[in-house]
Scaffold this active site. Structure first.
Site, PDB file in Angstrom:
ATOM      1  N   SER A  46      -5.414  55.624  50.022  1.00  0.00           N
ATOM      2  CA  SER A  46      -4.684  54.758  49.208  1.00  0.00           C
ATOM      3  C   SER A  46      -3.808  55.221  48.346  1.00  0.00           C
ATOM      4  O   SER A  46      -4.056  56.377  47.686  1.00  0.00           O
ATOM      5  CB  SER A  46      -5.830  53.938  48.314  1.00  0.00           C
ATOM      6  OG  SER A  46      -5.497  52.701  47.760  1.00  0.00           O
ATOM      7  N   GLU A  47      -2.325  54.969  48.437  1.00  0.00           N
ATOM      8  CA  GLU A  47      -1.214  55.473  47.544  1.00  0.00           C
ATOM      9  C   GLU A  47      -1.572  55.553  46.181  1.00  0.00           C
ATOM     10  O   GLU A  47      -0.603  56.427  45.487  1.00  0.00           O
ATOM     11  CB  GLU A  47      -0.039  54.932  48.124  1.00  0.00           C
ATOM     12  CG  GLU A  47       0.246  53.562  47.738  1.00  0.00           C
ATOM     13  CD  GLU A  47       0.065  52.820  48.747  1.00  0.00           C
ATOM     14  OE1 GLU A  47      -0.856  52.919  49.672  1.00  0.00           O
ATOM     15  OE2 GLU A  47       0.908  51.568  48.811  1.00  0.00           O
ATOM     16  N   ASN A  48      -2.477  54.969  45.580  1.00  0.00           N
ATOM     17  CA  ASN A  48      -2.648  54.770  44.023  1.00  0.00           C
ATOM     18  C   ASN A  48      -3.414  56.208  43.758  1.00  0.00           C
ATOM     19  O   ASN A  48      -3.561  56.600  42.600  1.00  0.00           O
ATOM     20  CB  ASN A  48      -3.183  53.658  43.586  1.00  0.00           C
ATOM     21  CG  ASN A  48      -4.465  53.498  44.262  1.00  0.00           C
ATOM     22  OD1 ASN A  48      -4.555  53.327  45.349  1.00  0.00           O
ATOM     23  ND2 ASN A  48      -5.387  52.808  43.457  1.00  0.00           N
TER      24      ASN A  48
END
Lengths: 215, 235
Positions: A46-48
């Site tokens: 998840s790119e966060n």
């Protein structure tokens, strides 16, 4: 019958391989997580700032510090790691993620992708999409074959502002599956049809050049 | 040495704000945002600020509070989809907006804090984002030059901190906070738990205290944008 949203996700899940690190976009791509074959180990990024994304929490487990890139509450797994946004995009841009599955508004026959902006409408922003398509090893698009007005979304060249140039490897639409020659100038290759969909129907609804490679 | 610990968010911003300033604000969506310092920034009355933040809050919370009062002149963000007042001001021409791809934004903050003036990235090549920017070919592939970002003030949120300004983040609330802490000429951190120096495991510190000028303990609402859950199967 064209593929349903869930059937599209099932077809996209066939692109997963054991041991893959995968980033899933918002919408239909998120559903791919429900179709990881039993026994296959896939790690979702998840790119966060998270590797090893788990399912949605039970009601009493909801944690405001633990969300995915769609800002939905999620859970961790024993293998989970957390990191900053800079580290997250270093692994994306640096080619360490095996596969990205994401939605699109338009794809060109050479793999140009448009999925972030419609001129004249309020633009929400590209988020991490430009970084993902520029850096991830293999990019798979899942989308409807035509717009609500019936226009082909597989085009010779994209009309909308681009997210990336020559970035898409495979397009899965509700009518079939196309391989894209993003490095060369060959036409797309139609490799699969949805059940009950004819090659003629696909040809009638596809503007971009393709050859049939069915069989 | 001057003490870094301040009694509250308002005191922690005193003397650091001025009209037209550039502020970096940590967080992803509403996760890991410096909610107390955003309110203190609003209450300081500072105007015409440029805010560098991945998102722009929601109506009535986070950076949405600063939009409501029209204290923001310009946003530098990757995604601003959750905020009606933002859309209204932007469409009315009252607000400037610069979109950066999320990874480019993160790296621009990292670079700014690390003394890197610019870097080449593949992200955005051939798109609107690269228009007017220098490009260069490395090993047959085209890259675009992006510049490092520095702010007058960074406001960040961590889970634990000590009197030295050492910070530890929690889960996905880390996001943009560590890089932004390094890229502000001044950095103010707010934490859930503030401990005396020596209480944090030095091996576990994410942001060393050198980057943090002031630190304050706050209480947090931690609003959730999308509460998604699953049902327990009956045993």
């Amino acid at each position: 019958m064209p593929w349903s949203r869930d059937q599209l996700a099932m077809r996209a899940a066939k692109e997963l391989r054991d041991g893959f690190y995968v980033n899933l976009g918002i919408g239909i791509p998120t559903l791919v997580a429900n179709h990881i074959p039993p026994g296959m180990e896939v790690t979702l990024q998840s790119e966060n700032g998270m590797l090893g994304m788990g399912p949605f929490p039970y009601d009493d487990e909801v944690d405001p510090d633990l969300i995915n890139a769609g800002k939905q509450t999620i859970t961790a797994l024993p293998k989970t790691s957390y990191f900053s946004s800079a580290d997250s995009f270093a692994m994306i841009r640096g080619g360490h993620i095996d596969l990205s599955i994401l939605g699109a508004m338009e794809v060109s026959e050479h793999g140009d992708l448009a999925n972030w902006m419609v001129p004249g409408k309020m633009v929400k922003g590209m988020g991490g999409a430009m970084d993902l398509v520029a850096g991830v090893k293999r990019v798979v698009v899942v989308m409807e074959h035509t717009s609500k007005e019936g226009a082909s979304k597989l085009l010779k060249t994209c009309d909308l502002p681009l997210t990336g140039v020559r970035v898409v490897d495979l397009v899965i639409t509700d009518l079939g599956v196309f391989e894209v020659d993003k490095k060369g100038d060959g036409p797309m290759r139609l490799i699969e049809l949805a059940d009950g969909v004819s090659a003629e129907e696909v040809a009638a609804k596809t503007q971009g050049a393709f050859v049939s490679a069915l069989g | 040495m001057a003490k870094k610990v301040y009694p509250d968010a308002k005191a922690a911003l005193e003397g650091l704000t001025f009209d037209g300033m550039i502020v970096m604000s940590g967080g992803f969506g509403l996760c890991g945002i410096p909610e107390n310092l955003i309110i203190a920034l609003r209450d300081s009355g500072v105007n015409g600020i440029t805010v560098i933040s991945n998102n722009a809050g929601v109506d009535g919370w986070g950076l949405g509070l600063l939009l409501e009062t029209k204290q923001i002149k310009k946003m530098v963000s990757s995604y601003v989809g959750e905020n009606k007042e933002f859309a209204r001001q932007f469409l009315a021409g009252e607000l400037e907006l610069e979109f950066n791809p999320q990874g480019t934004l993160a790296e621009r903050c990292r670079a700014g804090g690390a003394g890197i003036a610019g870097f080449y990235t593949k992200t955005g090549v051939g798109t609107l984002v690269a228009e007017g920017k220098e490009t260069k070919v490395f090993n047959g592939e085209t890259y675009v030059l992006e510049t490092g970002l520095v702010a007058d003030l960074s406001i960040v949120k961590a889970w634990k901190g000590d009197e030295e300004g050492n910070l530890i983040f929690h889960e996905t609330a880390r996001n943009f906070n560590p890089m932004m802490a390094t890229a502000g000429k001044k950095c103010v951190a707010e934490v859930e738990i503030l401990v005396p120096t020596g209480q944090l495991n030095p091996d576990a510190i994410h942001t060393p205290g050198i980057y943090v000028d002031r630190i304050v303990q706050g209480s947090f609402e931690k609003r959730i944008e999308q509460r998604t859950t699953r049902k327990r199967e009956n045993a």
